[in-house]
Design a protein around this motif. Structure first.
Motif, short mmCIF file in Angstrom:
data_model
loop_
_atom_site.label_atom_id
_atom_site.label_comp_id
_atom_site.label_asym_id
_atom_site.label_seq_id
_atom_site.Cartn_x
_atom_site.Cartn_y
_atom_site.Cartn_z
N LEU A 65 39.84 35.94 43.95
CA LEU A 65 40.44 36.53 45.20
C LEU A 65 40.57 35.49 46.51
O LEU A 65 39.80 34.51 46.40
CB LEU A 65 39.46 37.57 45.78
CG LEU A 65 39.08 38.99 44.87
CD1 LEU A 65 38.06 39.62 45.38
CD2 LEU A 65 40.40 39.53 44.65
N PRO A 78 38.71 48.85 50.70
CA PRO A 78 39.84 47.78 50.52
C PRO A 78 41.26 48.53 50.42
O PRO A 78 41.18 49.34 49.52
CB PRO A 78 39.36 46.89 49.30
CG PRO A 78 38.50 47.74 48.60
CD PRO A 78 37.87 48.88 49.66
N TRP A 123 45.72 42.96 49.72
CA TRP A 123 45.54 41.65 50.62
C TRP A 123 46.87 41.33 51.19
O TRP A 123 48.02 41.52 50.52
CB TRP A 123 45.21 40.58 49.42
CG TRP A 123 44.05 40.58 48.97
CD1 TRP A 123 43.65 41.48 47.78
CD2 TRP A 123 42.76 40.15 49.12
NE1 TRP A 123 42.08 41.20 47.58
CE2 TRP A 123 41.87 40.41 48.68
CE3 TRP A 123 42.44 39.47 50.48
CZ2 TRP A 123 40.34 40.11 48.73
CZ3 TRP A 123 41.33 38.72 50.63
CH2 TRP A 123 40.12 39.31 49.68
N CYS A 143 44.96 38.07 55.85
CA CYS A 143 43.89 38.78 55.75
C CYS A 143 43.77 40.15 54.77
O CYS A 143 44.58 40.44 53.92
CB CYS A 143 44.12 40.00 57.31
SG CYS A 143 44.17 39.18 58.55
N GLU A 144 42.60 40.33 54.61
CA GLU A 144 42.55 41.81 53.67
C GLU A 144 42.68 43.08 54.54
O GLU A 144 41.77 43.01 55.65
CB GLU A 144 40.86 41.72 52.95
CG GLU A 144 40.78 42.88 51.96
CD GLU A 144 39.61 43.14 51.43
OE1 GLU A 144 39.39 44.03 50.74
OE2 GLU A 144 38.66 42.16 51.77
N GLN A 189 40.46 35.95 56.10
CA GLN A 189 39.75 35.24 55.17
C GLN A 189 39.36 33.96 55.39
O GLN A 189 39.60 32.89 54.68
CB GLN A 189 40.32 35.42 53.73
CG GLN A 189 40.91 36.87 53.49
CD GLN A 189 39.58 37.85 53.23
OE1 GLN A 189 38.74 37.66 52.28
NE2 GLN A 189 39.26 38.80 54.06
#
Length: 139
Positions: free
Chosen positions: A2, A21, A24, A28-29, A46
């Motif tokens: 990831l 979640p 992606w 950023c997520e 991230q």
């Protein structure tokens, strides 16, 4: 692997527990805050150790601004809300994250803030899935 994991990024446990979640993005997520009272998204850059926007490189700051604007526009399109609230408080969870909340006149605690108001009301799984699909389509 990831995005973010190769650099030692670890999601804050409270952020992970309070949100789901969605997808992606480049930096950023994108996550959905699990509180159905407000359509509420969270961007989590991230980057290990980032607590403030100024902790990011200038390029990451530009990317964060781009992703924040893109998500805010999609949230407004998906919900038809009156107002978008955007904030990066970090008083409880220090890890850098950006809240993007759709607000409607007359919603729970309007015009006050969403933080600390009442008890969280988690989504039903089917409602969460539907909201996520609306956001994906709007993006």
């Amino acid at each position: 692997m990831l995005p973010g994991l190769e650099g030692g990024f670890v999601m804050n446990a409270k952020l992970e527990a309070d949100s789901e979640p969605l997808m992606w993005l480049g930096l950023c997520e994108l996550r959905v805050m699990n509180d159905r009272r407000w359509p509420w998204l969270v961007l989590v850059p991230q980057r290990p150790g980032a607590e403030e926007v100024h902790d990011l490189t200038p390029l990451d700051q530009a990317m964060l601004t781009f992703e924040t604007n893109m998500v805010a526009q999609a949230l407004k399109k998906a919900t038809g809300c009156t107002k978008i609230n955007t904030g990066a408080l970090g008083n409880v969870v220090r890890q850098l994250h950006i809240h993007i909340v759709a607000r409607f006149e007359g919603d729970a605690n309007w015009p006050g803030p969403v933080w600390g108001h009442g008890m969280r009301e988690p989504y039903k799984r089917s409602d969460l899935h539907g909201f996520c699909e609306k956001i994906r389509t709007s993006l």
